[in-house]
Each structure stands twice: as structure tokens, then as C-alpha cells.
Write a protein that holds these residues in place. Structure first.
Motif, PDB file in Angstrom:
ATOM      1  N   THR A 139      44.166  50.421  38.071  1.00 18.00           N
ATOM      2  CA  THR A 139      45.235  49.638  37.460  1.00 18.00           C
ATOM      3  C   THR A 139      44.744  49.257  36.079  1.00 18.00           C
ATOM      4  O   THR A 139      43.633  48.737  35.929  1.00 18.00           O
ATOM      5  N   VAL A 140      45.559  49.570  35.070  1.00 20.62           N
ATOM      6  CA  VAL A 140      45.163  49.320  33.685  1.00 20.62           C
ATOM      7  C   VAL A 140      46.228  48.503  32.965  1.00 20.62           C
ATOM      8  O   VAL A 140      47.411  48.569  33.298  1.00 20.62           O
ATOM      9  N   GLN A 141      45.763  47.742  31.987  1.00 22.51           N
ATOM     10  CA  GLN A 141      46.660  47.007  31.088  1.00 22.51           C
ATOM     11  C   GLN A 141      46.734  47.809  29.797  1.00 22.51           C
ATOM     12  O   GLN A 141      45.719  48.141  29.208  1.00 22.51           O
ATOM     13  N   ASN A 155      52.128  44.539  30.804  1.00 18.44           N
ATOM     14  CA  ASN A 155      52.277  45.990  30.715  1.00 18.44           C
ATOM     15  C   ASN A 155      51.124  46.647  31.470  1.00 18.44           C
ATOM     16  O   ASN A 155      50.153  47.093  30.876  1.00 18.44           O
ATOM     17  N   THR A 156      51.230  46.670  32.811  1.00 15.00           N
ATOM     18  CA  THR A 156      50.190  47.281  33.631  1.00 15.00           C
ATOM     19  C   THR A 156      50.736  48.499  34.357  1.00 15.00           C
ATOM     20  O   THR A 156      51.930  48.579  34.663  1.00 15.00           O
ATOM     21  N   HIS A 157      49.841  49.443  34.610  1.00 11.47           N
ATOM     22  CA  HIS A 157      50.197  50.679  35.305  1.00 11.47           C
ATOM     23  C   HIS A 157      49.068  51.053  36.245  1.00 11.47           C
ATOM     24  O   HIS A 157      47.900  50.834  35.922  1.00 11.47           O
ATOM     25  N   THR A 158      49.416  51.639  37.378  1.00 12.41           N
ATOM     26  CA  THR A 158      48.419  52.204  38.281  1.00 12.41           C
ATOM     27  C   THR A 158      48.440  53.708  38.055  1.00 12.41           C
ATOM     28  O   THR A 158      49.487  54.346  38.191  1.00 12.41           O
ATOM     29  N   PRO A 205      49.627  41.534  28.793  1.00 14.34           N
ATOM     30  CA  PRO A 205      49.178  41.447  30.182  1.00 14.34           C
ATOM     31  C   PRO A 205      50.250  41.826  31.199  1.00 14.34           C
ATOM     32  O   PRO A 205      49.941  42.068  32.360  1.00 14.34           O
ATOM     33  N   GLU A 262      41.799  46.952  34.934  1.00 20.74           N
ATOM     34  CA  GLU A 262      41.955  45.695  35.662  1.00 20.74           C
ATOM     35  C   GLU A 262      41.401  45.787  37.078  1.00 20.74           C
ATOM     36  O   GLU A 262      40.951  44.794  37.629  1.00 20.74           O
ATOM     37  N   VAL A 297      43.575  51.047  26.662  1.00 19.24           N
ATOM     38  CA  VAL A 297      43.834  50.300  27.890  1.00 19.24           C
ATOM     39  C   VAL A 297      42.610  49.509  28.315  1.00 19.24           C
ATOM     40  O   VAL A 297      41.491  49.794  27.887  1.00 19.24           O
ATOM     41  N   TRP A 298      42.858  48.507  29.154  1.00 18.30           N
ATOM     42  CA  TRP A 298      41.805  47.715  29.784  1.00 18.30           C
ATOM     43  C   TRP A 298      41.905  47.956  31.286  1.00 18.30           C
ATOM     44  O   TRP A 298      42.987  47.851  31.857  1.00 18.30           O
ATOM     45  N   TYR A 349      34.650  48.715  34.447  1.00 13.55           N
ATOM     46  CA  TYR A 349      35.334  47.490  34.864  1.00 13.55           C
ATOM     47  C   TYR A 349      34.333  46.359  35.099  1.00 13.55           C
ATOM     48  O   TYR A 349      34.568  45.218  34.706  1.00 13.55           O
TER      49      TYR A 349
END
Length: 61
Positions: free
Chosen positions: A39-41, A48-51, A46, A29, A26-27, A10
């Protein structure tokens, strides 16, 4: 992946590929090292994020 490595990715100035569950690009975040969560995108959306647990992340080789 370990939380410390996720945090390194990160904070890196380089682009380092990461996959979620070995399939989705994924990226990262943000990283919560204390709880082993990130937390990723997903993809280029932008919104569509998930923890997720950092255990689900894999660095691309």
C-alpha cells in the motif's frame, strides 16, 4: 522490486525514494510480503493511497 526490499524500505529510518511505474513518487505505507503487494501513498496527499504489486515499484538511484 521484491517484497523483501519493499519491507526493508518501509522499516528503514532513512528516506529512500520509491517510484510507482517509474514516474510517480510514492511512500510505502505497508507491505504484504506473502502476496507481493504494497500500500503506497502517491505524492503528499495522505488520502491518495493505492494497493499495488511490488513489481510496479522501483527504488530511486
Amino acid at each position: 522490486m521484491e517484497a523483501t526490499r519493499a519491507k526493508q524500505i518501509y522499516e528503514s529510518k532513512q528516506t529512500i525514494g520509491v517510484q510507482l511505474d517509474g514516474e510517480k513518487q510514492v511512500w510505502i505505507e505497508s507491505v504484504d510480503e506473502a502476496n507481493g503487494m504494497a500500500t503506497v501513498q502517491v505524492g503528499s496527499d495522505p488520502l491518495n493511497t493505492h494497493t499495488v504489486s511490488v513489481d510496479r515499484l522501483k527504488e530511486e538511484t
